[in-house]
Write an enzyme that holds these catalytic residues in place. Structure first.
Site, PDB file in Angstrom:
ATOM      1  N   ALA A 247      56.895 -15.629  67.303  1.00  0.00           N
ATOM      2  CA  ALA A 247      57.434 -14.620  68.213  1.00  0.00           C
ATOM      3  C   ALA A 247      57.895 -13.368  67.470  1.00  0.00           C
ATOM      4  O   ALA A 247      57.858 -13.289  66.235  1.00  0.00           O
ATOM      5  CB  ALA A 247      58.578 -15.213  69.028  1.00  0.00           C
ATOM      6  N   HIS A 248      58.375 -12.383  68.240  1.00  0.00           N
ATOM      7  CA  HIS A 248      58.779 -11.099  67.669  1.00  0.00           C
ATOM      8  C   HIS A 248      59.957 -11.240  66.706  1.00  0.00           C
ATOM      9  O   HIS A 248      60.843 -12.061  66.884  1.00  0.00           O
ATOM     10  CB  HIS A 248      59.114 -10.096  68.776  1.00  0.00           C
ATOM     11  CG  HIS A 248      60.163 -10.561  69.748  1.00  0.00           C
ATOM     12  ND1 HIS A 248      59.977 -10.496  71.100  1.00  0.00           N
ATOM     13  CD2 HIS A 248      61.387 -11.088  69.576  1.00  0.00           C
ATOM     14  CE1 HIS A 248      61.045 -10.963  71.714  1.00  0.00           C
ATOM     15  NE2 HIS A 248      61.925 -11.327  70.805  1.00  0.00           N
ATOM     16  N   ASN A 249      59.919 -10.421  65.658  1.00  0.00           N
ATOM     17  CA  ASN A 249      60.992 -10.301  64.671  1.00  0.00           C
ATOM     18  C   ASN A 249      61.185 -11.545  63.807  1.00  0.00           C
ATOM     19  O   ASN A 249      62.183 -11.649  63.086  1.00  0.00           O
ATOM     20  CB  ASN A 249      62.332  -9.934  65.334  1.00  0.00           C
ATOM     21  CG  ASN A 249      62.305  -8.566  65.979  1.00  0.00           C
ATOM     22  OD1 ASN A 249      61.919  -8.439  67.139  1.00  0.00           O
ATOM     23  ND2 ASN A 249      62.693  -7.540  65.244  1.00  0.00           N
TER      24      ASN A 249
END
Length: 338
Positions: A247-249
């Site tokens: 997922a993001h980050n």
């Protein structure tokens, strides 16, 4: 982090007065102050706007260069003097709306009908197979192979001797040398950032990147989402199996191994040399130390120190988990009495 103009086209600056009008926020600050960028509150630079959320009890991290901020009433007392304040009941939603007014992803903009842009830089010894699309400003290094029908978005950098499989797509990403990305992988798509606002659920725009370091392998049909403002980073020599979701980050360290069906939620940190078994799931913002092993199907909801081995759902130290499993088996199969 400043938005990377290779991947996001600036649409023009706005004044605080214009921003307040578009979002219905109450402005305390200089109406004519110009905002040209977006960022997180902790990393904002001059002329950038951020948002802050919270319960009013914990001091947020705020960059000394922050120009303006969306904030709810209970957090206003944390904002330093000189920072423009836009008070709203939905700070994150207002920030997302303005972010989309300031920037647009280049891969969503018109790029003509040619498969390989004349503005792309492709090394003479690179191989581009039939049907591949390479956007303007992209660069493909020496010895790289771009598979049939793969999509390399505007500004994407592909390193030397890197292989991109058929039908893979890569946007908003910098890919290192000797990387293998197998067929159907999706790199740099928008993450699962869902906001709840006055109209219900909304998608949060993402303006970060994916950084894939050297010698990484990414399996077929795996997905790695770009960051919201900061980067999603896959460390050197990390190996990701087929059908995984990053997922993001997320930041994966060097030499991390993620087996098939692994799911890593937003803003997770995984240390160097850690090993995640098949179908492992990690909740958002969890920190996993170096050389950690997670047994197959583990569901991790809390931080793990370096060198530990955990298993189960919710995951716990492996010996504790095995004792609990043994006890449950014993209770489920009691000895027959004479």
């Amino acid at each position: 982090m400043t938005v990377d103009s290779r991947f996001y086209a600036p649409l023009g600056a706005l004044t605080l007065e214009e921003i307040a009008g578009r979002t219905g926020s109450n402005l305390a600050g200089k109406p004519n102050q110009v905002i040209s960028g977006i960022a997180s509150a902790a990393n904002a630079k001059a002329a950038e706007i951020a948002f802050i959320e919270g319960d009013g009890k914990r001091q947020p991290t705020i960059s000394p260069s922050l120009a303006a901020v969306f904030v709810a009433a209970e957090m206003k007392h944390f904002i330093p003097e000189g920072v423009g304040v836009l008070e709203t009941a939905f700070p994150r939603n207002a920030h997302s709306a303005i972010a989309s007014s300031l920037f647009r992803p280049r891969h969503l903009m018109g790029a003509g009908h040619e498969l390989v842009s004349a503005l792309a830089q492709i090394h003479a010894n690179a191989i581009v197979q039939p049907g591949a699309v390479i956007g303007p400003g992209a660069a493909v290094g020496e010895g790289a192979v771009i598979g049939a029908n793969a999509v390399i978005g505007p500004g994407v950098q592909i390193g030397r001797n890197t292989s991109i499989g058929a039908n893979a797509s890569i946007h908003c990403a910098l890919v290192g040398d000797q990387v293998t990305i197998l067929a159907g992988a999706r790199i740099g798509e928008t993450g699962f950032g869902v906001l709840v606002g006055p109209q219900g659920a909304e998608d949060s725009p993402h303006f970060g990147r994916v950084i894939i370091q050297d010698h990484v392998t990414i399996g077929a049909n795996s997905c790695i989402d770009r960051g919201v403002f900061e980067d999603t980073i896959i460390g050197e020599r990390t190996k990701i199996d087929n059908l995984c979701q990053i997922a993001h980050n997320v930041v994966l360290g060097r030499g991390v191994i993620v087996a098939a069906f692994g799911g890593i939620s937003g803003s997770v940190r995984v240390g160097d040399g850690s090993m995640l078994g098949g179908r492992v799931g990690i909740a958002d913002h969890v920190k996993v130390g170096d050389r950690v092993s997670l047994a197959a199907s583990a569901g991790l909801f809390r931080d793990v120190d370096s060198g530990e081995t955990w298993g189960g759902t919710p995951a716990k130290p492996i010996r504790q988990w095995m004792r609990e499993v043994a006890w449950l088996q014993k209770q489920a199969n009691p000895k027959k009495s004479n």
